[in-house]
Design a protein around this motif. Structure first.
Motif, PDB file in Angstrom:
ATOM      1  N   TYR A  31       0.828  -1.206   0.000  1.00 62.66           N
ATOM      2  CA  TYR A  31       0.000   0.000   0.000  1.00 62.66           C
ATOM      3  C   TYR A  31       0.860   1.253   0.000  1.00 62.66           C
ATOM      4  CZ  TYR A  31      -4.949  -1.071   0.712  1.00 62.66           C
ATOM      5  OH  TYR A  31      -6.254  -1.423   0.538  1.00 62.66           O
ATOM      6  N   ARG A  97      -2.193  -3.719   4.607  1.00 64.94           N
ATOM      7  CA  ARG A  97      -3.457  -2.994   4.505  1.00 64.94           C
ATOM      8  C   ARG A  97      -3.295  -1.603   5.105  1.00 64.94           C
ATOM      9  NH1 ARG A  97      -6.373  -7.553   3.571  1.00 64.94           N
ATOM     10  NH2 ARG A  97      -6.184  -9.274   5.024  1.00 64.94           N
ATOM     11  N   GLU A  98      -4.051  -0.692   4.548  1.00 71.46           N
ATOM     12  CA  GLU A  98      -4.050   0.671   5.083  1.00 71.46           C
ATOM     13  C   GLU A  98      -4.465   0.670   6.549  1.00 71.46           C
ATOM     14  OE1 GLU A  98      -5.936   3.550   2.576  1.00 71.46           O
ATOM     15  OE2 GLU A  98      -6.690   4.673   4.280  1.00 71.46           O
ATOM     16  N   TYR A 102       0.450   3.489   8.597  1.00 68.26           N
ATOM     17  CA  TYR A 102       1.414   3.861   7.577  1.00 68.26           C
ATOM     18  C   TYR A 102       2.767   4.261   8.159  1.00 68.26           C
ATOM     19  CZ  TYR A 102      -1.945   4.217   3.680  1.00 68.26           C
ATOM     20  OH  TYR A 102      -2.834   3.954   2.674  1.00 68.26           O
TER      21      TYR A 102
END
Lengths: 113, 117
Positions: A31, A97-98, A102
């Motif tokens: 991502y 996954r987001e 992050y």
């Protein structure tokens, strides 16, 4: 060192002159995402990418383009910058996954005059 | 849909005093919760995160946060503030697609922490 690298750190440009802000990560993350940060508004997502050749709009995509031709790179393109795009921009990447959070780059401060 | 509310855009404490930064969230499914810190002219750095394990989460630099489902809160605390803690702090919420969430990470508007001598 695991990191997200953005360039340039600072950029002053004129209205209408196309520009690209580069973003590269060395963590093999799936991502990637671009955010803009404005006072009192927090971080707002511009575009994100789930993998190579897969991109989608975030909350404020107008006036921006992105591409994801390679896993490590996710450039942000402003085809015709306007003064309301003056902001602090962050690139970020996430392993899977987001939702898992992050890792952020150091930011690009863009001024459009 | 999910959202985050950070109460107080600016918080000022004395050096050595307790730091308390408030975060309330809204989520229809079990959330993941994060605190990020942003020092001047730098990017966001992860302080700590809650992902459905222990409700009291310890992070870097002596910070911790407690997940309270009944209060839908995830407040950030530090027992004794240091001058180097002066920064902007962001709370964020997400929910995994595996548990019915939309996989989106949503940030609060931030709290600027000032530490005074």
């Amino acid at each position: 060192e695991a990191q997200v690298t953005q360039n340039p750190r600072y950029l002053i440009t004129v209205t209408g002159k196309k520009l690209t802000v580069t973003c590269s990560q060395n963590m093999n993350h799936e991502y990637m995402s671009w955010y803009r940060q404005d006072p009192g508004l927090g971080l707002r997502q511009i575009y994100y990418s789930m993998n190579v050749e897969v991109t989608d709009k975030g909350d404020v995509p107008e006036g921006y383009k992105v591409s994801r031709k390679e896993k490590r790179n996710f450039p942000l393109i402003l085809e015709s910058p306007s003064p309301n795009q003056t902001s602090l921009y962050f690139c970020a990447s996430s392993f899977d996954r987001e939702a898992y959070g992050y890792t952020f780059g150091s930011g690009t401060r863009l001024t459009v005059v | 849909a999910q959202s985050v509310t950070q109460l107080g855009s600016h918080v000022s404490v004395s050096e050595g005093a307790l730091v308390l930064l408030r975060c309330n969230y809204s989520s229809s499914v079990p959330p993941y919760l994060f605190w990020y810190v942003q020092y001047p002219n730098q990017g966001l750095q992860l302080l700590l995160k809650y992902t459905s394990a222990a409700t009291l989460v310890k992070g870097i630099n002596g910070f911790e946060a407690e997940f309270k489902k009944s209060e839908t809160s995830f407040h950030l605390t530090k027992p004794s503030a240091h001058m180097s803690d002066a920064a902007e702090y962001f709370c964020a919420v997400s929910a995994d697609i595996l548990t019915g969430g939309g996989n989106k990470l949503t940030f609060g508007t931030g709290t600027q922490l000032k530490v005074e001598l």
